[in-house]
Design a protein around this motif. Structure first.
Motif, PDB file in Angstrom:
ATOM      1  N   LEU A   1       0.827  -1.208   0.000  1.00 36.78           N
ATOM      2  CA  LEU A   1       0.000   0.000   0.000  1.00 36.78           C
ATOM      3  C   LEU A   1       0.863   1.261   0.000  1.00 36.78           C
ATOM      4  O   LEU A   1       0.454   2.297  -0.539  1.00 36.78           O
ATOM      5  CB  LEU A   1      -0.950  -0.009   1.192  1.00 36.78           C
ATOM      6  N   ALA A   2       2.049   1.183   0.573  1.00 42.12           N
ATOM      7  CA  ALA A   2       2.963   2.331   0.528  1.00 42.12           C
ATOM      8  C   ALA A   2       3.437   2.586  -0.893  1.00 42.12           C
ATOM      9  O   ALA A   2       3.597   3.746  -1.311  1.00 42.12           O
ATOM     10  CB  ALA A   2       4.151   2.086   1.455  1.00 42.12           C
ATOM     11  N   VAL A   3       3.649   1.520  -1.662  1.00 42.43           N
ATOM     12  CA  VAL A   3       4.022   1.685  -3.070  1.00 42.43           C
ATOM     13  C   VAL A   3       2.869   2.304  -3.848  1.00 42.43           C
ATOM     14  O   VAL A   3       3.037   3.259  -4.611  1.00 42.43           O
ATOM     15  CB  VAL A   3       4.426   0.326  -3.678  1.00 42.43           C
ATOM     16  N   VAL A   4       1.679   1.757  -3.652  1.00 44.27           N
ATOM     17  CA  VAL A   4       0.482   2.258  -4.334  1.00 44.27           C
ATOM     18  C   VAL A   4       0.263   3.736  -4.037  1.00 44.27           C
ATOM     19  O   VAL A   4      -0.152   4.513  -4.907  1.00 44.27           O
ATOM     20  CB  VAL A   4      -0.745   1.428  -3.891  1.00 44.27           C
ATOM     21  N   ALA A   5       0.542   4.145  -2.809  1.00 41.32           N
ATOM     22  CA  ALA A   5       0.255   5.511  -2.363  1.00 41.32           C
ATOM     23  C   ALA A   5       1.086   6.576  -3.060  1.00 41.32           C
ATOM     24  O   ALA A   5       0.787   7.767  -2.935  1.00 41.32           O
ATOM     25  CB  ALA A   5       0.461   5.613  -0.851  1.00 41.32           C
ATOM     26  N   ARG A   6       2.089   6.184  -3.813  1.00 43.05           N
ATOM     27  CA  ARG A   6       2.863   7.189  -4.556  1.00 43.05           C
ATOM     28  C   ARG A   6       2.011   7.881  -5.610  1.00 43.05           C
ATOM     29  O   ARG A   6       2.244   9.035  -5.952  1.00 43.05           O
ATOM     30  CB  ARG A   6       4.074   6.526  -5.222  1.00 43.05           C
ATOM     31  N   ASP A   7       1.030   7.164  -6.136  1.00 45.34           N
ATOM     32  CA  ASP A   7       0.053   7.745  -7.058  1.00 45.34           C
ATOM     33  C   ASP A   7      -1.242   6.965  -6.884  1.00 45.34           C
ATOM     34  O   ASP A   7      -1.576   6.107  -7.703  1.00 45.34           O
ATOM     35  CB  ASP A   7       0.535   7.689  -8.504  1.00 45.34           C
ATOM     36  N   PRO A   8      -1.989   7.242  -5.819  1.00 51.91           N
ATOM     37  CA  PRO A   8      -3.145   6.405  -5.490  1.00 51.91           C
ATOM     38  C   PRO A   8      -4.277   6.471  -6.503  1.00 51.91           C
ATOM     39  O   PRO A   8      -5.103   5.555  -6.554  1.00 51.91           O
ATOM     40  CB  PRO A   8      -3.583   6.946  -4.129  1.00 51.91           C
ATOM     41  N   VAL A   9      -4.338   7.527  -7.306  1.00 51.49           N
ATOM     42  CA  VAL A   9      -5.399   7.607  -8.308  1.00 51.49           C
ATOM     43  C   VAL A   9      -5.059   6.710  -9.504  1.00 51.49           C
ATOM     44  O   VAL A   9      -5.869   5.870  -9.916  1.00 51.49           O
ATOM     45  CB  VAL A   9      -5.629   9.058  -8.759  1.00 51.49           C
ATOM     46  N   ALA A  10      -3.870   6.858 -10.054  1.00 53.01           N
ATOM     47  CA  ALA A  10      -3.462   6.002 -11.170  1.00 53.01           C
ATOM     48  C   ALA A  10      -3.395   4.540 -10.760  1.00 53.01           C
ATOM     49  O   ALA A  10      -3.653   3.641 -11.571  1.00 53.01           O
ATOM     50  CB  ALA A  10      -2.114   6.448 -11.719  1.00 53.01           C
ATOM     51  N   ASN A  11      -3.090   4.289  -9.487  1.00 60.40           N
ATOM     52  CA  ASN A  11      -2.911   2.922  -9.001  1.00 60.40           C
ATOM     53  C   ASN A  11      -4.139   2.375  -8.288  1.00 60.40           C
ATOM     54  O   ASN A  11      -4.040   1.442  -7.498  1.00 60.40           O
ATOM     55  CB  ASN A  11      -1.719   2.866  -8.035  1.00 60.40           C
ATOM     56  N   VAL A  12      -5.313   2.932  -8.561  1.00 61.34           N
ATOM     57  CA  VAL A  12      -6.505   2.545  -7.813  1.00 61.34           C
ATOM     58  C   VAL A  12      -6.836   1.056  -7.958  1.00 61.34           C
ATOM     59  O   VAL A  12      -7.305   0.417  -7.007  1.00 61.34           O
ATOM     60  CB  VAL A  12      -7.711   3.422  -8.217  1.00 61.34           C
ATOM     61  N   PHE A  13      -6.587   0.474  -9.119  1.00 61.66           N
ATOM     62  CA  PHE A  13      -6.870  -0.947  -9.300  1.00 61.66           C
ATOM     63  C   PHE A  13      -6.041  -1.790  -8.334  1.00 61.66           C
ATOM     64  O   PHE A  13      -6.573  -2.667  -7.625  1.00 61.66           O
ATOM     65  CB  PHE A  13      -6.600  -1.379 -10.740  1.00 61.66           C
TER      66      PHE A  13
END
Length: 281
Positions: free
Chosen positions: A20-32
């Motif tokens: 989730l920390a990785v995803v949080a770098r761009d949480p909109v682009a990485n929403v999936f």
């Protein structure tokens, strides 16, 4: 130096916080990936595939969702090369590769000699986002689809999918699975439609959602009614409802050549933030 698959491992429940920390770098682009990580807790029983992690030393820096969709997340060129190298040693299991264009290009460069020939390559897909209600009037007749309307909605979902993807979701015994997916979205309150006299005039669904964003899919207008503004007004309603009740940002991606859809999304307040690509098998 290019890292090898030794830098890649399958993640599990103990890796959720780091993922989730990785995803949080761009949480909109990485929403999936955000949605899949949260809902499955990276347990393979629920993931229906695997989440690969790419490490630099002891730090998890990139992810790759490996299932029906192969999706790179915050993936550098080195990470994509490592993911591709690992994927070449596995039987192809994904029907699509999708994500930011730069990452998909590197992944495909490493896979194209060993994976099947793609059915279609869609390199230019603007990734669009809005965080505010549209300036245009909402379609007051667009609302959440009810369970009783699911049977009426289903043929429109099949028509949209077939038109967009080029293959019916019902082929190869996929009817029950696709119908279950449609019913699941209706049950979650993630399906929106305008239905009159048993006819679906407009519909759209939320494909996935996280605390940071949700992603829209399956936008459809009855072919006989296109060009009348139903898509823009319908999307204005969907956006307003999503911002109010689901997530603070609404995203989607669209084929660059679909100028009519892009114009409708622009009227509904969407702006381009990135470019995605999709490779379909």
């Amino acid at each position: 130096m290019v890292r090898t698959s030794q830098s890649v491992r399958v993640l599990g429940p103990s890796d959720v916080t780091a993922a989730l920390a990785v995803v949080a770098r761009d949480p909109v682009a990485n929403v999936f990936a955000d949605y899949r990580t949260r809902i499955t807790q990276l347990d393979p029983r629920w993931l229906g595939g695997e989440m690969w992690g790419y490490h630099e030393g002891d730090e998890l820096v990139s992810l790759c969702h490996v299932g029906a969709n192969l999706v790179p997340v915050a993936a550098s060129a080195a990470a994509c090369e490592a993911f591709a190298e690992r994927a070449t040693r596995n039987s192809p299991r994904s029907s699509t590769i999708v994500g930011p264009r730069d990452a998909v290009e590197v992944l495909w460069a490493g896979l194209e000699d060993s994976w099947p020939r793609p059915r279609e390559l869609r390199w230019d897909q603007p990734h669009l986002v809005t965080t505010r209600a549209a300036d245009i009037a909402c379609d007051q007749q667009v609302r959440r689809t009810t369970r009783e309307e699911a049977a009426v909605l289903y043929p429109a979902c099949v028509a949209m999918y077939t038109e967009e993807v080029g293959v019916s979701p019902e082929v190869d015994g996929g009817r029950d699975l696709y119908r279950a997916r449609v019913n699941q979205l209706v049950g979650r309150g993630w399906s929106f439609s305008r239905i009159e006299d048993g006819r679906v005039l407009f519909k759209a669904e939320v494909a996935c959602a996280s605390p940071s964003a949700c992603q829209i899919q399956g936008v459809y207008v009855d072919p006989e009614l296109r060009g009348q503004g139903l898509a823009a007004a319908g999307m204005a309603t969907v956006v307003a409802t999503c911002l109010r009740e689901i997530a603070p940002a609404v995203s989607l991606y669209v084929n660059a050549h679909n100028t009519a859809a892009r114009a409708a999304y622009a009227r509904a307040g969407f702006e381009q933030t990135d470019t995605f690509s999709t490779i379909m098998f």
